[in-house]
Design a protein around this motif. Sequence first.
Motif, PDB file in Angstrom:
ATOM      1  N   LEU A  73      -5.551  -7.978  -1.638  1.00 46.16           N
ATOM      2  CA  LEU A  73      -5.825  -6.703  -2.285  1.00 46.16           C
ATOM      3  C   LEU A  73      -6.959  -6.801  -3.308  1.00 46.16           C
ATOM      4  CD1 LEU A  73      -2.153  -5.460  -2.733  1.00 46.16           C
ATOM      5  CD2 LEU A  73      -3.746  -4.994  -0.878  1.00 46.16           C
ATOM      6  N   GLU A  74      -7.043  -7.902  -4.038  1.00 45.91           N
ATOM      7  CA  GLU A  74      -8.106  -8.041  -5.038  1.00 45.91           C
ATOM      8  C   GLU A  74      -9.480  -8.080  -4.374  1.00 45.91           C
ATOM      9  OE1 GLU A  74      -8.016  -7.745  -8.164  1.00 45.91           O
ATOM     10  OE2 GLU A  74      -5.834  -7.702  -8.444  1.00 45.91           O
ATOM     11  N   GLN A  75      -9.583  -8.804  -3.235  1.00 52.44           N
ATOM     12  CA  GLN A  75     -10.852  -8.866  -2.515  1.00 52.44           C
ATOM     13  C   GLN A  75     -11.203  -7.501  -1.933  1.00 52.44           C
ATOM     14  OE1 GLN A  75      -9.376 -12.718  -0.506  1.00 52.44           O
ATOM     15  NE2 GLN A  75     -11.577 -12.810  -0.239  1.00 52.44           N
ATOM     16  N   ALA A  76     -10.175  -6.785  -1.431  1.00 54.84           N
ATOM     17  CA  ALA A  76     -10.409  -5.445  -0.904  1.00 54.84           C
ATOM     18  C   ALA A  76     -10.918  -4.515  -2.003  1.00 54.84           C
ATOM     19  CB  ALA A  76      -9.115  -4.896  -0.302  1.00 54.84           C
ATOM     20  N   LYS A  77     -10.317  -4.621  -3.184  1.00 56.93           N
ATOM     21  CA  LYS A  77     -10.729  -3.766  -4.298  1.00 56.93           C
ATOM     22  C   LYS A  77     -12.179  -4.050  -4.698  1.00 56.93           C
ATOM     23  CE  LYS A  77      -9.020  -2.152  -8.768  1.00 56.93           C
ATOM     24  NZ  LYS A  77      -7.940  -2.311  -9.782  1.00 56.93           N
ATOM     25  N   LYS A  78     -12.547  -5.326  -4.751  1.00 60.76           N
ATOM     26  CA  LYS A  78     -13.918  -5.697  -5.086  1.00 60.76           C
ATOM     27  C   LYS A  78     -14.904  -5.152  -4.054  1.00 60.76           C
ATOM     28  CE  LYS A  78     -16.839  -9.734  -5.992  1.00 60.76           C
ATOM     29  NZ  LYS A  78     -16.881 -11.226  -6.030  1.00 60.76           N
ATOM     30  N   THR A 101     -13.875   5.646   1.142  1.00 63.13           N
ATOM     31  CA  THR A 101     -13.805   4.588   0.126  1.00 63.13           C
ATOM     32  C   THR A 101     -12.748   4.908  -0.921  1.00 63.13           C
ATOM     33  OG1 THR A 101     -16.154   4.075   0.425  1.00 63.13           O
ATOM     34  CG2 THR A 101     -15.119   3.304  -1.597  1.00 63.13           C
ATOM     35  N   LEU A 102     -12.730   6.150  -1.383  1.00 61.73           N
ATOM     36  CA  LEU A 102     -11.759   6.544  -2.408  1.00 61.73           C
ATOM     37  C   LEU A 102     -10.339   6.487  -1.875  1.00 61.73           C
ATOM     38  CD1 LEU A 102     -13.677   9.567  -3.973  1.00 61.73           C
ATOM     39  CD2 LEU A 102     -13.436   7.264  -4.916  1.00 61.73           C
ATOM     40  N   ARG A 103     -10.142   6.846  -0.591  1.00 59.11           N
ATOM     41  CA  ARG A 103      -8.795   6.800  -0.006  1.00 59.11           C
ATOM     42  C   ARG A 103      -8.289   5.360   0.090  1.00 59.11           C
ATOM     43  NH1 ARG A 103      -9.929   9.142   4.320  1.00 59.11           N
ATOM     44  NH2 ARG A 103      -9.774   7.482   5.875  1.00 59.11           N
ATOM     45  N   GLU A 125      -5.139   3.472  -1.962  1.00 59.96           N
ATOM     46  CA  GLU A 125      -4.090   2.687  -1.298  1.00 59.96           C
ATOM     47  C   GLU A 125      -3.982   1.289  -1.916  1.00 59.96           C
ATOM     48  OE1 GLU A 125      -1.142   1.500   1.400  1.00 59.96           O
ATOM     49  OE2 GLU A 125      -1.908   3.488   0.882  1.00 59.96           O
ATOM     50  N   VAL A 126      -5.130   0.669  -2.203  1.00 61.14           N
ATOM     51  CA  VAL A 126      -5.125  -0.678  -2.804  1.00 61.14           C
ATOM     52  C   VAL A 126      -4.486  -0.649  -4.179  1.00 61.14           C
ATOM     53  CG1 VAL A 126      -6.607  -2.504  -3.730  1.00 61.14           C
ATOM     54  CG2 VAL A 126      -7.096  -1.533  -1.496  1.00 61.14           C
ATOM     55  N   ASN A 127      -4.867   0.336  -4.999  1.00 57.72           N
ATOM     56  CA  ASN A 127      -4.302   0.431  -6.351  1.00 57.72           C
ATOM     57  C   ASN A 127      -2.796   0.668  -6.305  1.00 57.72           C
ATOM     58  OD1 ASN A 127      -6.726   0.026  -7.698  1.00 57.72           O
ATOM     59  ND2 ASN A 127      -7.278   2.193  -7.637  1.00 57.72           N
ATOM     60  N   ALA A 128      -2.343   1.473  -5.331  1.00 59.00           N
ATOM     61  CA  ALA A 128      -0.896   1.716  -5.207  1.00 59.00           C
ATOM     62  C   ALA A 128      -0.148   0.443  -4.849  1.00 59.00           C
ATOM     63  CB  ALA A 128      -0.652   2.795  -4.151  1.00 59.00           C
ATOM     64  N   ARG A 129      -0.712  -0.340  -3.945  1.00 61.09           N
ATOM     65  CA  ARG A 129      -0.044  -1.597  -3.551  1.00 61.09           C
ATOM     66  C   ARG A 129      -0.048  -2.607  -4.691  1.00 61.09           C
ATOM     67  NH1 ARG A 129      -1.303  -3.225   2.733  1.00 61.09           N
ATOM     68  NH2 ARG A 129      -0.970  -1.167   3.665  1.00 61.09           N
ATOM     69  N   LYS A 162       0.019  -1.891  -7.793  1.00 72.23           N
ATOM     70  CA  LYS A 162       0.995  -1.417  -8.772  1.00 72.23           C
ATOM     71  C   LYS A 162       2.407  -1.764  -8.331  1.00 72.23           C
ATOM     72  CE  LYS A 162       2.157   2.667 -11.486  1.00 72.23           C
ATOM     73  NZ  LYS A 162       1.891   4.112 -11.700  1.00 72.23           N
ATOM     74  N   GLU A 163       2.654  -1.707  -7.004  1.00 76.64           N
ATOM     75  CA  GLU A 163       3.980  -2.070  -6.485  1.00 76.64           C
ATOM     76  C   GLU A 163       4.267  -3.547  -6.696  1.00 76.64           C
ATOM     77  OE1 GLU A 163       4.081  -1.005  -2.433  1.00 76.64           O
ATOM     78  OE2 GLU A 163       4.095   1.166  -2.795  1.00 76.64           O
ATOM     79  N   LYS A 164       3.212  -4.362  -6.609  1.00 77.04           N
ATOM     80  CA  LYS A 164       3.414  -5.818  -6.759  1.00 77.04           C
ATOM     81  C   LYS A 164       3.676  -6.226  -8.201  1.00 77.04           C
ATOM     82  CE  LYS A 164       1.161  -7.913  -2.815  1.00 77.04           C
ATOM     83  NZ  LYS A 164       0.268  -8.993  -2.405  1.00 77.04           N
ATOM     84  N   SER A 165       3.186  -5.450  -9.156  1.00 72.92           N
ATOM     85  CA  SER A 165       3.390  -5.811 -10.560  1.00 72.92           C
ATOM     86  C   SER A 165       3.937  -4.609 -11.326  1.00 72.92           C
ATOM     87  CB  SER A 165       2.077  -6.277 -11.186  1.00 72.92           C
ATOM     88  OG  SER A 165       1.104  -5.269 -11.035  1.00 72.92           O
TER      89      SER A 165
END
Length: 455
Positions: free
Chosen positions: A173-178, A193-195, A199-203, A205-208
Amino acid sequence: MICYRCGHEVGNAKSCTSCGADLTLFWKIKHISNAYYNMGLEQASVRNLSGAIVSLKNSLKFDKYNINARNLLGLVYCETGEVVSALSEWVISQSYQPKDNLANRYLNEIQQNRGHLDAVNQTIKKYNQALHYCRQDSRDLAVIQLKKVLSLNPKLIKAHQLLALLYIQDDKLEQAKKTLRNAGKIDANNTTTLRYLKEVNARLKEKSPSKKPKEDDLISYQSGNETIIMPKRFKESSLGASLVYIVIGLIVGVAVTAWLIVPSVQNKAREEAKQQVIEASDTIASNGQTIKDLESQIADLQDQLEAEKGNSKKVNDQIASYGKLLEAYVAYTEGDITKAGETIAKVKKKYLSGTAKETYKELNEVVTEKYLAQLYKEGYRAYQRGKYKDAIEILQQVVDEQQDYNDGSAAYYLAQSYRRNNEMDKAEQYYQYVIDNYPNTERARTAQNYVNAEE
């Protein structure tokens, strides 16, 4: 302006002076087209490129001859990495207005830069190959191809988006966000890109998730003007009471241990000792047969182990081949051609899958050409400086890989290095190779003289 019916120049007239056509509606359509063009220009200036593309396309729907809108659309496509779409728009623009058109300059600049056109062509091929790998669920190979694409064309937004999607599927997820942020720097308001970023930010947030104390574990009460909150299991006690409880607990523990636990443990130990003596007697009686059975099992296991060693070696070779292929690619992308050439030579092609063999073939062709050129240059430099042992070591690698490299130059200078290193017996075979394969050349005549002098 030109009349839409007869093609006569009418200027700013509301009707055609030649054919009498009413141009009122035509002027309204022109104004709408120009309004969309101005909107696209504003969006492009703040890097809302996807919005600018929509506005400029709407402008061209109302007036396909709006040269400014078409040229700007080509520039926006070019900025998003879609060079082919940009070229299409500029070619159409040039056909509508051959003279005094900025599209002519844009096309000339691209056509004069052949390297850029070749890079665009390679980008398209590699992006399509990445899509093919995705359909085959070969995500690792797709990621490699997309990184190649972005190294050639860093502005290609759809390559950034596809790479981010692969990272999301692999839970990176971090690489995807970058990657998505890099795409956002090119086109700030791209909906895809925004969609993906949402999705990345939601995942993430679920992990932490934020940890908050449960209300059931807390009690609260009012003390004056303050509300006191503390765990339900909390209980205040004095220091003296705590010490008394500790002493009583120690006394009870010692008493229980002395009077109950110790005798029980002793009796259990005696019973276990008797049982072990009985079992030992039975074991001694049956040991003879057991040893024979164990020896037979050991022999069978040794046979199985030998068979498994062969399979294990094959698996290890496969893993090593894939590892070397990846290591060679990384070295090549970092510009270390020597390491890439040395590493790819260690790849055992027979252990690679079909898609991996294609990647190996493509990489090997590029790396080998540059690697041999670099080795030949180093070997020839060593020969000129009189470092004949170094020249032999380097040029031998070139000749072993490609004996006719540079029209036999590598073989010739290898022979010269052997001769100057007082190894004429080894030099003769490479002199003879030059004589046989490159007759009627100055090098062949020189080689023949050295061979004749030795005889």
